[in-house]
Design a protein around this motif. Structure first.
Motif, PDB file in Angstrom:
ATOM      1  N   UNK A 149     -23.916  13.206 -25.738  1.00 47.93           N
ATOM      2  CA  UNK A 149     -23.811  14.636 -25.463  1.00 47.93           C
ATOM      3  C   UNK A 149     -22.990  14.795 -24.188  1.00 47.93           C
ATOM      4  N   UNK A 150     -21.921  15.600 -24.263  1.00 45.80           N
ATOM      5  CA  UNK A 150     -21.050  15.815 -23.120  1.00 45.80           C
ATOM      6  C   UNK A 150     -21.210  17.255 -22.622  1.00 45.80           C
ATOM      7  N   UNK A 157     -23.791  13.439 -20.384  1.00 45.83           N
ATOM      8  CA  UNK A 157     -25.050  13.897 -19.797  1.00 45.83           C
ATOM      9  C   UNK A 157     -26.272  13.288 -20.486  1.00 45.83           C
ATOM     10  N   UNK A 158     -26.085  12.822 -21.729  1.00 44.87           N
ATOM     11  CA  UNK A 158     -27.243  12.289 -22.437  1.00 44.87           C
ATOM     12  C   UNK A 158     -26.788  11.435 -23.609  1.00 44.87           C
ATOM     13  N   UNK A 159     -27.544  10.375 -23.884  1.00 43.95           N
ATOM     14  CA  UNK A 159     -27.320   9.543 -25.062  1.00 43.95           C
ATOM     15  C   UNK A 159     -28.569   9.570 -25.930  1.00 43.95           C
ATOM     16  N   UNK A 201     -30.425   3.080 -23.917  1.00 44.83           N
ATOM     17  CA  UNK A 201     -31.369   3.330 -22.830  1.00 44.83           C
ATOM     18  C   UNK A 201     -30.838   2.755 -21.509  1.00 44.83           C
ATOM     19  N   UNK A 202     -30.117   1.641 -21.591  1.00 42.84           N
ATOM     20  CA  UNK A 202     -29.541   1.064 -20.378  1.00 42.84           C
ATOM     21  C   UNK A 202     -28.479   1.984 -19.790  1.00 42.84           C
ATOM     22  N   UNK A 203     -27.611   2.515 -20.651  1.00 40.69           N
ATOM     23  CA  UNK A 203     -26.567   3.422 -20.163  1.00 40.69           C
ATOM     24  C   UNK A 203     -27.200   4.714 -19.642  1.00 40.69           C
ATOM     25  N   UNK A 204     -28.209   5.211 -20.356  1.00 38.52           N
ATOM     26  CA  UNK A 204     -28.921   6.400 -19.884  1.00 38.52           C
ATOM     27  C   UNK A 204     -29.567   6.120 -18.536  1.00 38.52           C
TER      28      UNK A 204
END
Length: 360
Positions: A149-150, A157-159, A201-204
């Motif tokens: 989500x961009x 802003x969110x994965x 989750x790691x990137x988030x």
């Protein structure tokens, strides 16, 4: 220019590609007569990255080592890291911490293909201060992928992993770029419901800690080759761009049309028609009276006598003498297909592992 390394993930069980993956890792299944993970290695090399670690899974890792060796045959330096039992992409990335050190690095899933490579992505990341960068691609079915989500400025802003109501059609491509702080995040991760450390989750986690994660929407096509139909589609896409070349020999009235690549030692017998795009490996014998149609890849040391092949991959060391029409098929190494009954209906769809014998 700051040093940058590559990490190719070569693990996973490939359960959706069985029986082909009973005898080897899915990343060694050839696309247009080249193991799919070799495309990742070549993309890294073309982006200026020469130091590459391959993270090995527990499905015949010795075959990977035998193929790539120390990397010198491919113009790179290869180091091997053993993952063993797969416990998630993030877990595999974490195993590369000692190898990567403080360098920037690219994680490339070995079963992903990108038409236009990653040079532009690497240049973008080198020139940024971001802690991570994700590659994205517009897809028709985002609910089947990790989705980004961009915001209005195009910042991530969110994965979300396989969302039921996707906030966008931007799927995460299997290429990630990181600085070393990603390892701190991975150390804090807990297994997901499926028992894995998730890369999303790691990137988030990087973003939750206040780090910037950049994004790059790839040009050209992207293909994740998790299922047989994905591999056949990737084969079609790659073959569409092949360069016609003939190092073999045509006999009698053999006809070759369209984009066709024929390697040395191969003989196309009388009465044969090869209609591209098609690639045929070394030391093959086709014919007489054989048709090989568009989007077919024929590996080394294959003999095809009679019949028709179309939109299929024949890995190599195989004999086909059934006189039938074979379409949309994956045929593993050292298979033999012979005729049993001329009254069977035409057209067979096959997914065969190595060392297979069938009679049709």
């Amino acid at each position: 220019m700051r040093s940058m390394k590559g990490v190719i993930l070569h693990g996973g069980r490939g359960t959706r590609l069985r029986p082909l993956t009973h005898t080897g890792p899915k990343q060694l299944i050839p696309i247009a007569n080249k193991p799919m993970s070799q495309y990742a290695l070549e993309d890294l090399r073309e982006a200026g990255i020469r130091d590459i670690a391959i993270v090995l899974g527990d499905v015949t890792p010795e075959k990977v080592i035998e193929y790539y060796g120390d990397g010198s045959n491919f113009g790179v330096r290869v180091t091997y890291i053993r993952q063993g039992e797969p416990k998630g992409i993030a877990q595999a990335v974490g195993l590369a911490q000692d190898y990567v050190g403080d360098d920037l690095f690219v994680v490339y899933l070995g079963d992903n293909l990108l038409r236009d490579g990653i040079r532009n992505l690497v240049e973008d990341f080198r020139g940024s201060n971001a802690a991570g960068q994700i590659a994205l691609c517009h897809v028709k079915n985002p609910e089947a992928f990790g989705v980004a989500e961009l915001n209005r400025e195009g910042r991530v802003v969110r994965l979300i992993e396989k969302p039921k109501a996707p906030p966008s059609d931007l799927a995460l491509v299997g290429v990630y770029m990181f600085r070393s702080m990603i390892f701190d995040v991975i150390d804090r991760l807990r297994p997901s419901e499926r028992g894995e450390l998730e890369i999303t989750e790691a990137v988030q986690g990087l973003m939750d800690m206040g780090y910037e994660v950049a994004s790059h929407v790839v040009s050209g096509w992207w293909k994740d080759t998790g299922k047989p139909e994905d591999i056949l589609e990737a084969n079609q896409l790659v073959l569409s761009d092949i360069r016609p070349i003939n190092r073999g020999r045509l006999e009698g009235d053999a006809i070759v049309t369209g984009k066709v690549s024929i390697d040395e030692g191969t003989v196309i017998g009388t009465g044969c028609t090869i209609r591209g795009p098609v690639i045929i490996g070394k030391n093959c014998k086709l014919g007489p009276e054989t048709y090989v149609g568009p989007y077919s890849s024929v590996g080394d040391d294959v003999s095809i006598r009679g019949g028709e092949i179309e939109n299929s991959i024949i890995v190599g060391d195989t004999v086909i003498e059934c006189g039938k029409r074979i379409v949309n098929s994956l045929i593993g190494r050292n298979s033999r297909i012979v005729s049993a009954d001329m009254n069977l209906p035409k057209g067979y769809k096959l997914i065969l592992g190595e060392n297979t014998f069938i009679s049709i």
